[in-house]
Structures are given as structure tokens and as C-alpha cells.
Design a protein around this motif. Sequence first.
Motif, PDB file in Angstrom:
ATOM      1  N   TRP A  65       7.547  -2.405  -1.627  1.00 25.69           N
ATOM      2  CA  TRP A  65       6.089  -2.251  -2.713  1.00 25.69           C
ATOM      3  C   TRP A  65       5.726  -0.516  -2.465  1.00 25.69           C
ATOM      4  CZ3 TRP A  65       4.209  -4.470  -6.588  1.00 25.69           C
ATOM      5  CH2 TRP A  65       4.260  -5.497  -6.622  1.00 25.69           C
ATOM      6  N   ASP A  66       6.186  -0.057  -1.328  1.00 21.16           N
ATOM      7  CA  ASP A  66       5.558   1.351  -0.578  1.00 21.16           C
ATOM      8  C   ASP A  66       6.212   2.041  -2.201  1.00 21.16           C
ATOM      9  OD1 ASP A  66       3.872   1.021   1.925  1.00 21.16           O
ATOM     10  OD2 ASP A  66       5.350   0.850   2.169  1.00 21.16           O
ATOM     11  N   TRP A  69       4.785   1.983  -5.249  1.00 21.43           N
ATOM     12  CA  TRP A  69       3.695   2.968  -6.103  1.00 21.43           C
ATOM     13  C   TRP A  69       3.493   4.174  -5.330  1.00 21.43           C
ATOM     14  CZ3 TRP A  69      -0.070   0.680  -7.246  1.00 21.43           C
ATOM     15  CH2 TRP A  69      -0.849  -0.722  -7.124  1.00 21.43           C
ATOM     16  N   ALA A  91      -0.230  10.170  -2.376  1.00 21.92           N
ATOM     17  CA  ALA A  91       0.294   8.611  -2.197  1.00 21.92           C
ATOM     18  C   ALA A  91       0.806   7.512  -1.012  1.00 21.92           C
ATOM     19  CB  ALA A  91       1.290   8.182  -3.088  1.00 21.92           C
ATOM     20  N   LEU A  95      -0.749   5.382   2.089  1.00 23.32           N
ATOM     21  CA  LEU A  95      -0.360   4.136   2.485  1.00 23.32           C
ATOM     22  C   LEU A  95       0.310   3.642   4.067  1.00 23.32           C
ATOM     23  CD1 LEU A  95       2.192   3.669  -0.839  1.00 23.32           C
ATOM     24  CD2 LEU A  95       0.560   2.049  -0.345  1.00 23.32           C
TER      25      LEU A  95
END
Length: 190
Positions: A65-66, A69, A91, A95
Amino acid sequence: MLGLLLGTLPIGVAGVLLKPILNACNSPIRGLLVIGAASIIMSGLLAIAEKRGGRDRTFDNLTLWDGIWVGVAQAFALIPGVSRSGSTLTAGLFLGMKRETSARFSFLLGLPAVILAGAVELHTLTKAGLSAAGWLTLLVGLISASISAFLAIWGLLRYLEKHSTLIFIFYRLAMGVFLIVAVMAGWLQN
């Protein structure tokens, strides 16, 4: 690795869909006011990410998911004034990544996007019938740009190991304000 590949998809899809707008002469998205506004917005987002980010996650803690995103953030770099490395670094900080982890991840994520964009341009140049001298000039430019990029990345990673992103926040803010003021005052044409 899969996160890096999936993270490349958003910019690829957005690039194909927005190509007519991005490459059009006199595109409103390429105006100095857009660039100035985007610089100011990214300055603010980076400041928030710098202040709120946990900065404790390393490569060992990154997830699929990192990659997705940060890849979505990378797609926003198609807007002039939003730098690719700046949007992905921001971003990553949001995170919870360490600054240097976020920067490394940003540059790794950029490799497929840069290679794909370069392949498209090479295809265009091949179809246009670039001369041997043109190819040689391109090769020299590619080699010098690669060396410069490597040195810049190395320097940035060393800097971020010990310093915050504050200098980049102020730089982007100052540049954005200057561009907007210069257009409004008539010093520059939008």
C-alpha cells in the motif's frame, strides 16, 4: 518490489490520459500561475508532512500500500510545479517513513516512470528519423544527465539523513510567491 511496480501504474495511466492536455501548446495547465500555485500548495503539504510524519519507518516496514499511495502522489507531478520527487517525498513522510527512506523510495519509484517516458521519447525520435549526430548528442546528454542525477541523489540522501526538509519548504514557497507576484505585476507573462 511489487509495490514499486504498482506505484508506477498511476503516473503511467494519468500520463496517457492527460497527454493531449499536457503536450498541447498554450495549455492552461502550463501557465506560470498554475506552477506558482502548485509550488505553494506543495510547500504547505511538505511542511505538514515534516511536522506530522512519524519518521520511524524504514524499508523493512514498507508495504504494498505504501507503493500504491506514493505512486498516486507521483501522478500529481504531471501538474507543472508539482515536482515528482517532492510529491513522493511528501507522501512518504505522511506515511511515517524516515526522510532518507522516503527519498530513496521516491527515487526508486521514479526509475520505471523515467525509463518508460524515455522509451516513449526514443520511439518518437526514431520515427522522426533523428540523424547519427543527433543520436550522439542524445547519448552524451543522457550520460551527463545520469551522472548529475546520481550525484544530486547521493547528496540529497546524505543531507536528509541529518537535516529536515525546511530548506525545500521555503524554496518552494518563495518560488511560488515570486511567480504569482511576477505574473500579477506584469513582469512575466502567464
